[in-house]
Design a protein around this motif. Structure first.
Motif, mmCIF file in Angstrom:
data_model
loop_
_atom_site.group_PDB
_atom_site.id
_atom_site.type_symbol
_atom_site.label_atom_id
_atom_site.label_comp_id
_atom_site.label_asym_id
_atom_site.label_seq_id
_atom_site.Cartn_x
_atom_site.Cartn_y
_atom_site.Cartn_z
ATOM 1 N N ILE A 64 0.839 -1.204 0.000
ATOM 2 C CA ILE A 64 0.000 0.000 0.000
ATOM 3 C C ILE A 64 0.872 1.250 0.000
ATOM 4 C CG2 ILE A 64 -1.639 1.365 1.354
ATOM 5 C CD1 ILE A 64 -2.843 -1.300 2.315
ATOM 6 N N MET A 65 1.872 1.268 0.840
ATOM 7 C CA MET A 65 2.767 2.429 0.914
ATOM 8 C C MET A 65 3.536 2.620 -0.384
ATOM 9 S SD MET A 65 2.481 4.133 3.715
ATOM 10 C CE MET A 65 4.006 5.087 3.684
ATOM 11 N N GLU A 66 4.069 1.532 -0.918
ATOM 12 C CA GLU A 66 4.880 1.624 -2.135
ATOM 13 C C GLU A 66 4.048 1.999 -3.355
ATOM 14 O OE1 GLU A 66 8.526 -1.499 -1.132
ATOM 15 O OE2 GLU A 66 6.800 -2.194 -2.301
ATOM 16 N N SER A 67 2.772 1.639 -3.343
ATOM 17 C CA SER A 67 1.903 1.955 -4.471
ATOM 18 C C SER A 67 1.494 3.425 -4.510
ATOM 19 C CB SER A 67 0.638 1.098 -4.412
ATOM 20 O OG SER A 67 -0.188 1.495 -3.323
ATOM 21 N N GLY A 68 1.675 4.131 -3.379
ATOM 22 C CA GLY A 68 1.255 5.530 -3.304
ATOM 23 C C GLY A 68 -0.196 5.703 -2.917
ATOM 24 N N GLU A 69 -0.894 4.599 -2.636
ATOM 25 C CA GLU A 69 -2.321 4.672 -2.320
ATOM 26 C C GLU A 69 -2.599 5.357 -0.987
ATOM 27 O OE1 GLU A 69 -4.696 0.969 -3.809
ATOM 28 O OE2 GLU A 69 -2.665 0.273 -3.351
#
Length: 391
Positions: A139-144
């Motif tokens: 979630i963090m890496e996706s930018g969401e």
């Protein structure tokens, strides 16, 4: 190579659990060939239970025997990098228990050795196999979740008794263990924290020594961090609270996630809060969001997952879940926390000054000594639930 022959160096609680797991054939492609420990009584008891396994009191003699392709290093923390470096320089693959060492300076030397050796080098960060932590990282890496604003992890369910601390002459001493809850229990959480949220740029800490136990190291810690983008983090841990809490909250510009009791709760804003703040023509708008709960349907593979991944990396080139060099990140946070506390709870910039840290640690080690009359307790040969994510 179709099989990896391995030795476990250090057969205390966790080392014995690793050896028992491998001996029982629970890790495909990994065979236990030898164990090593300076305690001859432990070796005798081990040999009586596990037939056909070579036993050594000297790790250099074990490695010189060329019996194995790899070693698992599970000795007291200050010896991790020393033994791991020797094994790597001898052409062996290495899996080291956490923490990678007690000093960032030693960790750097070990990582440098590993790169030159070009062997598989991993660290036992078994909580990286937890599905909820993996999801939070994605979630963090996706930018969401947007840009990080604040993160708070209260993990105070690492409860330990005085009996636990008295069960080893090296345990909970600066000379033998190199620290307390930050070096023993919390490395898992500090690793997951930075794995998901990234490394902070500054650390301020309060490391309370012997707050709940008769020991010479810390058993209660509060850390406050700052990140390059201005975000703030708080990390609280203790071995003196019961029942304790394990709750991780991460707030970003697009919502927040909370992980607790085996559930990931996710609030997703319809728009980035920064955009809303700048464009909304209302002083207190009702911001729209979606909500999702993600249950931990799959179990974490924990130690067995890391052992299998390490084996697969040697045999098939599989990508490591917890590369050894990653161990320097959580250690950098804990070294900075100690230094901040020793300097009167002042902010410490990262990377930490290894010269100052090493000097102040040595002062404590010089006044420290191993304990006399340590309580003997029966070693467990099974993975204890307390070593996994305990909600």
């Amino acid at each position: 190579m179709k099989n990896v022959n391995v030795a476990v160096i250090g057969i205390g609680n966790i080392g014995s659990a690793h050896a028992n797991c491998i001996y029982g054939g629970e890790i495909k492609g990994l065979t236990l060939k030898a164990v090593c420990d300076v305690n001859e009584e432990k070796l005798k008891n081990f040999s009586e239970k596990y037939s056909g396994i070579e036993a050594y009191t000297d790790y250099k003699a074990l490695i010189a025997s060329k019996t194995v392709d790899a070693v698992i290093v599970s000795v007291p923390h200050p010896l991790h990098s020393k033994i791991a470096k020797f094994a790597l320089n001898s052409g062996l693959h290495v899996l080291v228990e956490k923490p990678i060492d007690i000093k960032v300076s030693s960790a750097k030397e070990l990582i440098k050795t590993a790169k030159k050796a070009d062997k598989v080098f991993a660290i036992m960060f078994n909580q990286r196999t937890n599905p909820l932590f993996i999801k939070a990282k994605k979630i963090m890496e996706s930018g969401e979740l947007g840009e990080l604003k604040r993160t708070v992890w209260e993990v105070t369910n690492w409860y330990r008794t005085q009996y636990y601390y008295d069960s080893g002459d090296w345990r909970a001493t600066w000379a033998g263990e190199g620290g307390g809850v930050l070096l023993n229990q919390a490395p898992h959480n500090l690793d997951i924290w930075q794995w998901i949220c990234g490394m902070p740029s500054e650390v301020t800490a309060f490391c309370d020594v012997a707050k709940y136990h008769n020991i010479e190291v810390e058993d209660d810690v509060t850390i406050v961090t700052r990140y390059k983008n201005g975000a703030v983090g708080t990390f609280i841990t203790s071995t003196g609270e019961y029942p304790g809490t394990n709750r991780l909250e991460i707030s970003g510009t697009k919502g927040k996630i909370v992980i607790e009791n085996g559930v990931l709760k996710w609030w997703k804003l319809k728009a980035d809060e920064r955009q809303i703040c700048e464009t909304e023509m209302s002083s207190s708008p009702e911001i729209q969001w979606d909500y999702e709960e993600i249950l931990q349907d799959d179990s974490e593979t924990a130690h067995k997952g890391i052992l299998q991944n390490f084996t697969n990396a040697v045999l098939k080139g599989e990508k490591l879940i917890s590369p050894g060099e990653d161990g320097i990140n959580e250690l950098s946070i804990s070294n900075a926390a100690y230094l901040s506390s020793w300097l009167g709870n002042t902010p410490v910039k990262l990377p930490v000054s290894t010269k100052i840290f090493n000097a102040l640690l040595k002062e404590r080690q010089d006044k420290s000594s191993f304990k006399n009359n340590a309580v003997k307790r029966k070693l467990s040969t099974k993975y204890n639930h307390r070593w996994q994510v305990n909600w």
